[in-house]
Write an enzyme that holds these catalytic residues in place. Structure first.
Site, mmCIF file in Angstrom:
data_model
loop_
_atom_site.group_PDB
_atom_site.id
_atom_site.type_symbol
_atom_site.label_atom_id
_atom_site.label_comp_id
_atom_site.label_asym_id
_atom_site.label_seq_id
_atom_site.Cartn_x
_atom_site.Cartn_y
_atom_site.Cartn_z
ATOM 1 N N HIS A 69 0.855 -1.188 0.000
ATOM 2 C CA HIS A 69 0.000 0.000 0.000
ATOM 3 C C HIS A 69 0.892 1.239 0.000
ATOM 4 O O HIS A 69 1.773 1.384 0.850
ATOM 5 C CB HIS A 69 -0.882 -0.037 1.249
ATOM 6 N N ASP A 76 1.058 5.252 0.244
ATOM 7 C CA ASP A 76 0.324 6.460 0.627
ATOM 8 C C ASP A 76 0.966 7.693 -0.006
ATOM 9 O O ASP A 76 2.058 8.108 0.371
ATOM 10 C CB ASP A 76 0.307 6.596 2.158
ATOM 11 N N HIS A 98 -2.641 4.824 -3.001
ATOM 12 C CA HIS A 98 -3.711 5.586 -2.343
ATOM 13 C C HIS A 98 -3.370 7.073 -2.479
ATOM 14 O O HIS A 98 -2.478 7.578 -1.801
ATOM 15 C CB HIS A 98 -3.764 5.136 -0.871
ATOM 16 N N ASP A 125 -8.174 1.391 6.204
ATOM 17 C CA ASP A 125 -6.844 1.999 6.324
ATOM 18 C C ASP A 125 -6.851 2.968 7.504
ATOM 19 O O ASP A 125 -7.646 3.902 7.539
ATOM 20 C CB ASP A 125 -6.562 2.749 5.000
ATOM 21 N N GLY A 139 -4.835 2.900 11.649
ATOM 22 C CA GLY A 139 -4.890 2.428 13.037
ATOM 23 C C GLY A 139 -5.198 0.953 13.190
ATOM 24 O O GLY A 139 -5.635 0.512 14.251
HETATM 25 ZN ZN ZN Z 1 -3.508 4.640 2.705
#
Ligand code: ZN
Length: 204
Positions: free
Chosen positions: A17, A19, A50, A159, A161
């Site tokens: 993933h 970010d 993302h 997505d 925590g």
């Molecule tokens: Zn993310």
């Protein structure tokens, strides 16, 4: 980034993933398509990008060319979300749409037919290490309900925590894809963490 990629590759996690933060949509700055292209040369993992950026439509081509396998953008950052989902799909990759904690699931009603994935943010995006906002969990269940009522098959990704003690309730509510940041990178045995999540969620 190289050692982070190695840690993920050495586990059985199938997706990486990524970010992407632009210091406009979120108050932080990470990296752009060049970094994704450089990682692509060293990895065959599924690249799940993302985009936490304004004007995501201006970045689609660059991230597709860089090797993203899925591209998720924020509903809050895009007026013509339907058009953008179709554009990403036409590139032959998964098209995802995401909502921040303050956006209700109902805002996605007109878009669910056109999304391969819906990403529910369970923290306010911008920083790692935040605690999961518990009230967002019901959004996963609401989406899963809408999915089955309408006979759709989009993935529900969560997505923010997520850790070893809270992921099972997310899966129980309908989550298919769990993003782990701090919980993974701060774990002493990263491969064992991923294995145990996979074993405990198999068949769900
Ligand atoms: Zn993310």
């Amino acid at each position: 980034m190289g050692s982070a990629l190695e840690a993920v590759s050495a586990s059985t996690a199938p997706w990486l993933h990524l970010d992407i933060m632009d210091n406009r949509f979120v108050p932080n700055l990470t990296f752009g398509p060049k970094m994704v292209a450089d990682l692509r040369k060293r990895s065959s993992l599924f690249f799940d990008a993302h985009l936490m950026t304004v004007e995501p439509e201006s970045l689609v081509d660059q991230f597709v060319d860089a090797g993203a396998d899925a591209l998720t953008f924020h509903l809050e950052a895009c007026v013509h979300a339907h058009r953008l989902l179709e554009r990403i799909r036409a590139k032959g990759i998964k098209a995802g749409i995401s909502i921040v904690p303050s956006t209700p699931v109902s805002a996605l009603i007109e878009l669910l037919d056109y999304a391969d994935m819906v990403l529910v943010m369970t923290v306010n995006p911008g920083f790692g290490g935040q605690s999961l906002i518990q009230s967002c969990v019901q959004k996963i269940a609401a989406l899963a309900r809408m999915r089955s009522e309408r006979g759709l098959d989009f993935l529900i990704e969560v997505d923010g925590g997520i850790n070893a003690s809270n992921y099972s309730s997310l899966v129980h509510n309908g989550a298919d894809v769990l993003v782990m940041g701090n919980a993974f990178f701060q774990s002493e045995d990263k491969a064992a963490l991923v294995r145990s999540v996979q074993q405990n969620t198999a068949g769900q």
